[in-house]
Write a protein that holds these residues in place. Structure first.
Motif, PDB file in Angstrom:
ATOM      1  N   UNK A  21     -13.036  -4.365 -13.930  1.00  0.00           N
ATOM      2  CA  UNK A  21     -12.141  -3.485 -14.672  1.00  0.00           C
ATOM      3  C   UNK A  21     -12.795  -2.171 -15.089  1.00  0.00           C
ATOM      4  N   UNK A  22     -13.874  -1.800 -14.436  1.00  0.00           N
ATOM      5  CA  UNK A  22     -14.473  -0.502 -14.678  1.00  0.00           C
ATOM      6  C   UNK A  22     -15.138  -0.348 -16.027  1.00  0.00           C
ATOM      7  N   UNK A  23     -15.583  -1.449 -16.598  1.00  0.00           N
ATOM      8  CA  UNK A  23     -16.252  -1.407 -17.903  1.00  0.00           C
ATOM      9  C   UNK A  23     -17.769  -1.366 -17.756  1.00  0.00           C
ATOM     10  N   UNK A  24     -18.252  -1.449 -16.530  1.00  0.00           N
ATOM     11  CA  UNK A  24     -19.685  -1.360 -16.244  1.00  0.00           C
ATOM     12  C   UNK A  24     -19.844  -0.856 -14.823  1.00  0.00           C
ATOM     13  N   UNK A  25     -21.019  -0.369 -14.496  1.00  0.00           N
ATOM     14  CA  UNK A  25     -21.278   0.140 -13.146  1.00  0.00           C
ATOM     15  C   UNK A  25     -22.775   0.045 -12.859  1.00  0.00           C
ATOM     16  N   UNK A  26     -23.105  -0.074 -11.574  1.00  0.00           N
ATOM     17  CA  UNK A  26     -24.498  -0.143 -11.162  1.00  0.00           C
ATOM     18  C   UNK A  26     -25.273  -1.209 -11.918  1.00  0.00           C
ATOM     19  N   UNK A  27     -26.506  -0.876 -12.258  1.00  0.00           N
ATOM     20  CA  UNK A  27     -27.331  -1.780 -13.058  1.00  0.00           C
ATOM     21  C   UNK A  27     -27.263  -1.460 -14.539  1.00  0.00           C
ATOM     22  N   UNK A  28     -26.357  -0.540 -14.924  1.00  0.00           N
ATOM     23  CA  UNK A  28     -26.235  -0.166 -16.333  1.00  0.00           C
ATOM     24  C   UNK A  28     -25.565  -1.287 -17.115  1.00  0.00           C
ATOM     25  N   UNK A  29     -26.031  -1.518 -18.322  1.00  0.00           N
ATOM     26  CA  UNK A  29     -25.398  -2.485 -19.206  1.00  0.00           C
ATOM     27  C   UNK A  29     -26.145  -3.794 -19.306  1.00  0.00           C
ATOM     28  N   UNK A  30     -25.948  -4.464 -20.425  1.00  0.00           N
ATOM     29  CA  UNK A  30     -26.529  -5.784 -20.671  1.00  0.00           C
ATOM     30  C   UNK A  30     -25.662  -6.504 -21.672  1.00  0.00           C
ATOM     31  N   UNK A  31     -25.573  -7.801 -21.566  1.00  0.00           N
ATOM     32  CA  UNK A  31     -24.677  -8.586 -22.408  1.00  0.00           C
ATOM     33  C   UNK A  31     -25.408  -9.820 -22.921  1.00  0.00           C
ATOM     34  N   UNK A  32     -24.947 -10.322 -24.064  1.00  0.00           N
ATOM     35  CA  UNK A  32     -25.589 -11.500 -24.649  1.00  0.00           C
ATOM     36  C   UNK A  32     -24.584 -12.304 -25.455  1.00  0.00           C
ATOM     37  N   UNK A  33     -24.958 -13.537 -25.765  1.00  0.00           N
ATOM     38  CA  UNK A  33     -24.140 -14.396 -26.616  1.00  0.00           C
ATOM     39  C   UNK A  33     -25.049 -15.335 -27.390  1.00  0.00           C
ATOM     40  N   UNK A  34     -24.688 -15.587 -28.622  1.00  0.00           N
ATOM     41  CA  UNK A  34     -25.458 -16.511 -29.457  1.00  0.00           C
ATOM     42  C   UNK A  34     -25.291 -17.923 -28.913  1.00  0.00           C
ATOM     43  N   UNK A  35     -26.386 -18.659 -28.859  1.00  0.00           N
ATOM     44  CA  UNK A  35     -26.316 -20.041 -28.401  1.00  0.00           C
ATOM     45  C   UNK A  35     -26.301 -20.996 -29.599  1.00  0.00           C
ATOM     46  N   UNK A  36     -27.322 -20.956 -30.414  1.00  0.00           N
ATOM     47  CA  UNK A  36     -27.318 -21.756 -31.641  1.00  0.00           C
ATOM     48  C   UNK A  36     -28.340 -21.173 -32.608  1.00  0.00           C
ATOM     49  N   UNK A  37     -28.025 -21.253 -33.884  1.00  0.00           N
ATOM     50  CA  UNK A  37     -28.968 -20.810 -34.905  1.00  0.00           C
ATOM     51  C   UNK A  37     -29.491 -19.415 -34.655  1.00  0.00           C
ATOM     52  N   UNK A  38     -30.815 -19.330 -34.451  1.00  0.00           N
ATOM     53  CA  UNK A  38     -31.445 -18.027 -34.252  1.00  0.00           C
ATOM     54  C   UNK A  38     -31.700 -17.737 -32.782  1.00  0.00           C
ATOM     55  N   UNK A  39     -30.949 -18.367 -31.897  1.00  0.00           N
ATOM     56  CA  UNK A  39     -31.135 -18.151 -30.467  1.00  0.00           C
ATOM     57  C   UNK A  39     -29.924 -17.453 -29.850  1.00  0.00           C
ATOM     58  N   UNK A  40     -30.189 -16.710 -28.798  1.00  0.00           N
ATOM     59  CA  UNK A  40     -29.116 -16.065 -28.060  1.00  0.00           C
ATOM     60  C   UNK A  40     -29.541 -15.939 -26.600  1.00  0.00           C
ATOM     61  N   UNK A  41     -28.555 -15.846 -25.717  1.00  0.00           N
ATOM     62  CA  UNK A  41     -28.810 -15.699 -24.295  1.00  0.00           C
ATOM     63  C   UNK A  41     -28.444 -14.281 -23.891  1.00  0.00           C
ATOM     64  N   UNK A  42     -29.339 -13.625 -23.131  1.00  0.00           N
ATOM     65  CA  UNK A  42     -29.151 -12.231 -22.755  1.00  0.00           C
ATOM     66  C   UNK A  42     -29.475 -12.044 -21.273  1.00  0.00           C
ATOM     67  N   UNK A  43     -28.852 -11.055 -20.667  1.00  0.00           N
ATOM     68  CA  UNK A  43     -29.147 -10.761 -19.275  1.00  0.00           C
ATOM     69  C   UNK A  43     -30.587 -10.274 -19.118  1.00  0.00           C
ATOM     70  N   UNK A  44     -31.169 -10.602 -17.991  1.00  0.00           N
ATOM     71  CA  UNK A  44     -32.551 -10.200 -17.715  1.00  0.00           C
ATOM     72  C   UNK A  44     -32.614  -8.721 -17.356  1.00  0.00           C
TER      73      UNK A  44
END
Length: 221
Positions: A21-44
């Motif tokens: 939907x044109x909200x990102x392009x190329x290698x620009x951008x990174x996303x994450x989500x909280x997993x539990x407590x003080x942890x979160x998962x993020x793109x490399x």
């Protein structure tokens, strides 16, 4: 809280959605989500959001430690994500991207109206600007930390946008609403179309009484 496997799949879907939907392009951008407590998962670092494999997602904690030595290094923009999670314990997902119209506005001094339609009234109620700092720098992380409690959308000047909300789905909706509003704003100005926004009283009445979604509690301290 969903399992780590489910969160991984949700992030992979979100990366594809953002590209579609044109909200990102190329290698620009990174996303994450909280997993539990003080942890979160993020793109490399250096990953393509449209084709995220399991190994392209890294679980971290607030100290910066990486869970699993076999995984790649987390995005260099981790300081921004960590600042949001530390400042806002209710936040479940953070999306950083450079969509065309939103980034155009972030590179200008244009203000984004929140009173045009239902989604803008809810998702764009509070927007803050963060001055330019080099991507991935500790200074940018602290700039985000300073504004994180005052909004759920940050315009990163001459850089892009940072959107965060209670879930991946809500953050995705906020990002798409932001890009739609910015596109309408730029097109209307280019075409000399005068937009008729709702009154402040109507906007507040909607937020407080319409029952569209629970009213956000903003910490303005």
């Amino acid at each position: 809280m969903p399992s780590v496997d489910i969160i991984m799949k949700q992030l992979q879907h979100t990366g594809q959605y953002m590209m579609q939907y044109g909200l990102a392009w190329g290698n620009a951008g990174n996303i994450s989500a909280r997993t539990e407590g003080d942890r979160y998962m993020i793109t490399a670092s250096g990953t393509f959001l449209g084709e995220l494999e399991d190994q392209d997602l890294v679980e971290c904690d607030m100290s910066g430690a990486v869970n699993g030595t076999e995984r790649k290094m987390p995005s260099k923009e981790t300081p921004m994500h960590r600042a949001v999670y530390e400042s806002r314990p209710e936040i479940g997902a953070v999306l950083h991207a450079s969509p065309f119209y939103s980034t155009l506005v972030a590179c200008s001094d244009i203000e984004i109206p929140s009173n045009w339609f239902v989604e803008t009234m809810y998702y764009l109620e509070k927007i803050e600007r963060v001055p330019y700092y080099h991507p991935g720098s500790a200074a940018l992380g602290e700039g985000v930390r300073e504004k994180a409690k005052h909004a759920n959308i940050l315009l990163l000047e001459n850089h892009g946008v940072l959107v965060y909300d209670t879930s991946i789905r809500e953050a995705r909706m906020a990002l798409q609403t932001l890009e739609m509003a910015c596109r309408m704003l730029v097109v209307s100005q280019s075409a000399n179309i005068a937009m008729a926004g709702l009154s402040r009283d109507t906007e507040m009445d909607f937020l407080e009484k319409a029952g569209y979604k629970p009213r956000r509690n903003w910490d303005l301290s």
